[in-house]
Structures are given as structure tokens and as C-alpha cells.
Write a protein that holds these residues in place. Structure first.
Motif, PDB file in Angstrom:
ATOM      1  N   LEU A  39       0.875  -1.170   0.012  1.00 22.68           N
ATOM      2  CA  LEU A  39       0.225  -0.060  -0.127  1.00 22.68           C
ATOM      3  C   LEU A  39       0.853   1.252  -0.165  1.00 22.68           C
ATOM      4  CD1 LEU A  39      -3.076  -0.534   2.404  1.00 22.68           C
ATOM      5  CD2 LEU A  39      -3.300  -0.030   0.080  1.00 22.68           C
ATOM      6  N   LEU A  44      -3.565   1.402  -3.461  1.00 22.01           N
ATOM      7  CA  LEU A  44      -4.391   0.702  -3.276  1.00 22.01           C
ATOM      8  C   LEU A  44      -4.705  -0.243  -4.226  1.00 22.01           C
ATOM      9  CD1 LEU A  44      -6.658  -0.566  -1.141  1.00 22.01           C
ATOM     10  CD2 LEU A  44      -7.882   1.516  -1.962  1.00 22.01           C
ATOM     11  N   ARG A  74      -8.156  -6.899   2.977  1.00 20.34           N
ATOM     12  CA  ARG A  74      -8.052  -5.356   3.216  1.00 20.34           C
ATOM     13  C   ARG A  74      -8.607  -5.007   4.690  1.00 20.34           C
ATOM     14  NH1 ARG A  74     -10.085  -2.656  -2.530  1.00 20.34           N
ATOM     15  NH2 ARG A  74      -8.247  -3.265  -3.617  1.00 20.34           N
ATOM     16  N   SER A  78      -6.584  -2.815   7.281  1.00 19.87           N
ATOM     17  CA  SER A  78      -7.190  -1.468   7.841  1.00 19.87           C
ATOM     18  C   SER A  78      -6.887  -1.338   9.376  1.00 19.87           C
ATOM     19  CB  SER A  78      -8.600  -1.518   7.396  1.00 19.87           C
ATOM     20  OG  SER A  78      -9.312  -0.347   7.744  1.00 19.87           O
ATOM     21  N   LEU A 124      -7.751   3.485   2.504  1.00 19.85           N
ATOM     22  CA  LEU A 124      -8.338   2.316   2.833  1.00 19.85           C
ATOM     23  C   LEU A 124      -8.724   2.112   4.212  1.00 19.85           C
ATOM     24  CD1 LEU A 124      -8.720  -0.762   2.316  1.00 19.85           C
ATOM     25  CD2 LEU A 124      -6.477  -1.302   3.270  1.00 19.85           C
ATOM     26  N   SER A 127     -12.383   3.956   4.258  1.00 20.63           N
ATOM     27  CA  SER A 127     -13.332   3.487   3.555  1.00 20.63           C
ATOM     28  C   SER A 127     -14.437   3.014   3.827  1.00 20.63           C
ATOM     29  CB  SER A 127     -12.792   2.552   2.280  1.00 20.63           C
ATOM     30  OG  SER A 127     -12.632   1.273   3.130  1.00 20.63           O
TER      31      SER A 127
END
Length: 216
Positions: A39, A44, A74, A78, A124, A127
Motif C-alpha cells: 500500500l 491501493l 483489506r 485496515s 483504505l 473507506s
């Protein structure tokens, strides 16, 4: 001289690769670390299970044992992103002294530093889908890992018997909006003199108008 060729079943070979000393028995953590690195370096769009596996030095099938597809990977990355994010804010606050307003502006600087240093991880972590995925898991208090710093730092500005979410939302909306716009280039680039962007001090000065209502 006769050469003997021994064929090793693919499942045994995969197990052997996954149990290399490099991972110390924690392949999941190694894959998450690899994902964070991808990342940071590539963004991403380049984050895939196969690339994480390659970077971690394991078979491309290995991540399937630890994550439910790329969405699961993901979400796990995160979670790690929120821990890193929290440390940025804490480090900034720890250098701010005891003044309530300076501590509040310090965590905002930490927020911006995290976004600037880790734009893909910022994207990320914040999101909507990933936050929603985390909130569907009761055992995961990941979002609160960063939110606790905001809540603690906003506490002096919350009226007695008042709803802390009001002040927290005002501060969060201000700094998250600024961080997002800064990443788009709306406020220009950063310089050593203006590490958070040239307009940061003027924007963040709005927080000076919050009255201190409790002791720190």
C-alpha cells in the motif's frame, strides 16, 4: 551414476514454505505487513492476495487460509492502519504539553501527518466499506482504537452532562475534511515550513474558539 528424483506433493511443499522460520509461525501477521508495505509503496490498486503472498515469500494459495478473499485482507490491513494512525496522533499529543487547545490541535497534526505519509492506507482505513466490515465484528474494537484518542482529547470541551459526540464530530469533520482535501492537492503541497500544508494553521485555529469546560 543413477539420479533418483523424489517428487514432493504440492500440499507438502506449500506447508514447508509456509512454516519457514522467517515467519516465526505467524504467517497472517507477515501477510498483513506485506500488504501495508505494498500500500505504502504502490497504492491501493496494487494490493492483491497474490502480491502479498509473493512479498511474504509464500505460495499464492497461502493467504486463503487466513483471509476471506481480498476483502478480508483489506479489512485486516485496515485494522493495522488504525493502530498506526492512533500512534501518529499519540506521538503528536505527547509533544504538546498540557494545554487543552494545543493537545487538540496536536492530534489534528498527527491526523494530517498520517494521511500525508500513508495516503493509500488512509484511503483504505477510512473507506466506508472497510469500516462497515469492521463494525459487523463485535469482537473487533478497531475503529475505537483511533477514536479513543479523539474522545480523550475532546473531553475538556464537552459540557457537563453534554453529548461528547457533538464536539467530537465537529473536530473530526474539520480535520478529516482538511486531510482529504489536502491529499487531492486542493491546498497545495507541503513544505518544511508547512508540513501540514500552507492553510493548516488558519483552518485549525477554528478550534481555539472551543471553550474549555472541564479540567484536563
Amino acid at each position: 551414476m543413477t539420479l533418483s528424483i523424489i517428487l514432493i506433493p504440492s500440499t507438502q511443499m506449500t506447508d514447508a514454505i509456509e512454516k519457514t522460520p522467517h515467519h516465526h509461525g505467524n504467517l497472517r501477521a507477515a501477510l498483513i505487513e506485506s500488504g501495508v508495505s505494498i500500500l505504502i509503496e504502490d497504492g491501493l490498486s496494487k494490493l492483491t492476495l497474490r502480491r502479498c503472498a509473493a512479498r511474504a515469500g509464500v505460495s499464492h494459495a497461502a493467504p486463503a487460509h487466513h483471509f476471506n478473499g481480498v476483502a478480508g485482507l483489506r479489512a485486516a490491513i485496515s485494522e493495522e492502519g488504525f493502530r498506526i494512525f492512533r500512534n501518529y496522533m499519540l506521538d503528536a499529543r505527547n509533544n504538546a504539553g498540557s494545554n487543552a487547545h494545543e493537545r487538540l490541535k496536536a492530534i489534528c497534526r498527527g491526523y494530517i501527518y498520517f494521511a500525508i505519509d500513508n495516503p493509500a492506507l488512509f484511503e483504505l482505513a477510512f473507506s466506508i466499506k472497510v469500516i462497515g466490515d469492521l463494525q459487523t465484528k463485535p469482537e473487533t474494537d478497531t475503529v475505537a482504537v483511533g477514536y479513543d484518542v479523539l474522545r480523550e482529547t475532546c473531553a475538556p470541551f464537552v459540557p457537563e452532562n453534554g453529548d461528547p459526540f457533538i464536539v467530537e464530530s465537529q473536530v473530526w469533520s474539520l480535520i478529516h475534511g482538511y486531510a482529504t482535501l489536502q491529499l487531492t492537492g486542493r491546498f497545495g503541497g507541503t513544505t518544511p515550513e508547512h508540513p501540514c500544508g500552507p492553510g493548516f494553521d488558519q483552518v485549525i485555529s477554528l478550534l481555539d474558539h472551543l471553550p474549555v469546560l472541564r479540567g484536563t
